[in-house]
Design a protein around this motif. Sequence first.
Motif, short mmCIF file in Angstrom:
data_model
loop_
_atom_site.label_atom_id
_atom_site.label_comp_id
_atom_site.label_asym_id
_atom_site.label_seq_id
_atom_site.Cartn_x
_atom_site.Cartn_y
_atom_site.Cartn_z
N THR A 15 -5.16 1.48 4.07
CA THR A 15 -5.04 1.89 2.67
C THR A 15 -4.20 0.87 1.91
O THR A 15 -3.36 0.19 2.49
N PRO A 16 -4.41 0.75 0.61
CA PRO A 16 -3.64 -0.20 -0.20
C PRO A 16 -2.14 0.12 -0.14
O PRO A 16 -1.73 1.29 -0.09
N HIS A 17 -1.33 -0.91 -0.12
CA HIS A 17 0.11 -0.72 -0.13
C HIS A 17 0.55 -0.20 -1.49
O HIS A 17 0.04 -0.65 -2.52
N PRO A 18 1.45 0.78 -1.54
CA PRO A 18 1.86 1.35 -2.85
C PRO A 18 2.49 0.34 -3.78
O PRO A 18 2.53 0.55 -4.99
N LEU A 19 3.00 -0.78 -3.24
CA LEU A 19 3.61 -1.81 -4.09
C LEU A 19 2.63 -2.93 -4.41
O LEU A 19 3.03 -3.95 -4.99
#
Length: 327
Positions: A15-19
């Motif tokens: 999943t994409p990193h939140p940052l």
Amino acid sequence: MSEPQSPPGVVHRETPHPLGPDPMAALEASAWALAAALGTMRDALSAPLTEVLAASPRRTAVLEAAGLLSWDGATPVPHPSLVPADGPAGRSAVEARLSSLRQAVAAAAQASAPAGGGWAELDDEVLLNQGRASAATGRALATRVVPRLTGLAERLDTADGRVLDVGTGVAALAVALARELPRVSVVGVDILRRALDLARTELAGAPDVAERITLRHQDVAELTEVGAYDLVWLPAPFLAQETLEAALPRLTGALRPGGWIVTGTNPPAADPLRAAVGRWTAVRNGGNACDTDRMAEDLTAAGLDDVRRFPTVPGGPVLVAARRPIS
């Protein structure tokens, strides 16, 4: 063909990193955004905010990008957290945040990460800035919290009213309480002698209340007084966990029946990053990671009742109060 393997120690994320795709760059940008905010706040202590913003348009653009500033036409609309309080308390609050940022830089530069050094490792300037910032808490405690705690305002409006300030530091909170509650006596205890030396110098500059404030070098975990105080102030995050656990029953016993303890706490973190940072910095600075919910439970377990919560600013500290039963 076999599936490609990640290098040792590297976690593969589906999943994409939140940052974002480059989290290190995002963290570095956040540090600079904090620097922009603190620099703006510091400059605004001595000049109108509109002038400060106009003087550094690129820094101002960083504040906009961080969501700390918007515009109503040509009028800047700062986020409340960007506006320091007026007077010495505002300056101390800004300096306290700057001290925290310097500590973070120092932690990054260290070869290892020692834990538990706490206040004893901080220099006098940091102790003074952090301590003076607590004056705002003292005023809020006296003017906003005390009137809402059953029977407490009446108790503190007598010559017999007594307050215990745990971890008094440079005595800024004690001075604020004494000024807002002009009939009480305040006892400030601290385990750090150097802080108490600074406190005595601070009291010399507060002759209007100094005679009603007593300073004691004492470990709160060894407090022996019984039924002596109407109000106890406990800045819970700044005590080591073992000290907090040992002190709480003693502080409960030090209250007069019907007296109140008010604890400063940090609310449960809203996200995993802030939770992890909070735990790391708490232990690193000699404190604990006990949050608002845990403190409310601990106060009840100590035999106190009528537990109440008083939020301060959104996302900021929460004051948790509890009363010693009258019977």
